[in-house]
Write an enzyme that holds these catalytic residues in place. Structure first.
Site, mmCIF file in Angstrom:
data_model
loop_
_atom_site.group_PDB
_atom_site.id
_atom_site.type_symbol
_atom_site.label_atom_id
_atom_site.label_comp_id
_atom_site.label_asym_id
_atom_site.label_seq_id
_atom_site.Cartn_x
_atom_site.Cartn_y
_atom_site.Cartn_z
ATOM 1 N N GLY A 43 31.243 -13.022 1.873
ATOM 2 C CA GLY A 43 31.963 -12.090 2.737
ATOM 3 C C GLY A 43 32.861 -11.191 1.907
ATOM 4 C CE LYS A 54 28.798 -7.781 -2.286
ATOM 5 N NZ LYS A 54 29.896 -7.704 -3.272
ATOM 6 C CG ASN A 68 28.721 -4.666 -8.350
ATOM 7 O OD1 ASN A 68 27.733 -4.828 -9.047
ATOM 8 N ND2 ASN A 68 29.365 -5.672 -7.767
#
Length: 300
Positions: A133, A188, A253
């Protein structure tokens, strides 16, 4: 009081150790690197990854794995490429009652499998949970309000993790869609690199919003084809995790993507930042899109 062993003394592992110790659990923090643990002990903090966050001397720092046998929870907090190897190392020391939790977000290198699949193969007698999460280590360690999902094939196993790890600042929801939770967390990171590239190129909010929206569409498209539930990608481990990693300065990222957008070669950008899960996951996501014949133009 529960006994919790956390494998990996990086930022997230250290943050979990601090959180669990603050709520009164007995915590062991393991690393194969003795010099890393010595530095944490001497400095009273993980100065490199979590500066300013005190690490209590009551947290047991160890390079030994034998203590896993007495643990209620063992949390694997290594980079994704090391999850399988770490699970194999602890296999001889686990009792059948020990729940094994992974907080890594990625895939198994070489065969592109989900991490829970690898853990279940290596640890066939232990229940496995994926905890995922929108949860940056820097904020968990400082007690910032956070919500995550615990996903397992058996609801009671996920509820065990929920009961042990929930605190005044961490709320855990139970989820039975292991495939969706894992894919949302892994994919993601790829979109986050792209969001950082947008920043590095000097593109605007409209562009990033479009990228994120179409990004979650691609993630869900592949996820559903692989057996996930559509609604999972509208939740914490889908759009929730995507939002935080595409917009936060804590996101490695995104930071790597910014450098790439500014013209830094990708490999050099990753070397500057450190562990960048999306860099590895991009290739795997592309291969999965080909394998499952799913159109993913951003990934491509």
């Amino acid at each position: 009081m529960s006994v919790i062993t956390i494998l990996g003394a990086g930022g997230f592992g250290t943050a979990l150790a601090v959180m669990c110790q603050n709520k009164g659990e007995e915590v062991f923090l393991w690393s194969p690197f003795e010099e890393q643990l010595c530095a944490i002990c001497e400095d009273g903090e993980n100065k490199k990854l979590l500066p300013g966050v005190p690490v209590s001397p009551d947290i047991h720092l160890t390079t030994e794995l034998e203590g896993c046998h007495e643990s209620d929870l063992v949390i694997i907090a290594t980079p994704s490429f090391a999850v399988g190897e770490t699970a194999a190392k602890i296999a001889p020391f686990l009792g059948p009652q020990t729940v094994v939790v992974s907080v890594a977000k990625g895939f198994n290198p070489g065969d592109n499998r989900r991490l829970s699949e690898v853990m279940e193969e290596v640890l066939p007698h232990n229940p496995v949970v994926i905890l995922s999460g929108p949860s940056h280590a820097e904020e968990i360690a400082r007690g910032v309000l956070t919500t995550v999902a615990a996903a397992s094939k058996k609801r009671e196993t996920a509820e065990t993790v929920q009961n042990i790890l929930s605190s005044d600042t961490l709320r855990i929801y139970v989820n039975d869609d292991v495939v969706g939770v894992e894919l949302g967390g892994a994919l993601k990171n790829v979109i986050s690199i792209c969001a950082g590239i947008c920043v590095g190129l000097g593109l605007g909010d409209n562009t990033r919003a479009a990228l994120m929206t179409r990004g979650i569409t691609e993630i869900a498209r592949l996820g559903v084809t692989m057996g996930a539930q559509t609604e999972t990608f509208a939740g914490l481990t889908g759009i929730g995790d995507l939002i935080v990693t595409c917009t936060s300065e804590h996101s490695r990222n995104r930071r790597a993507g910014v450098l790439i957008g500014q013209g830094v070669p990708p490999a050099e950008a990753v070397a500057r930042i450190g562990t960048v899960e999306g860099y590895i996951a991009a290739r795997i996501a592309y291969e999965l899109s080909r394998q499952y014949r799913v159109d993913m133009p951003i990934v491509q």
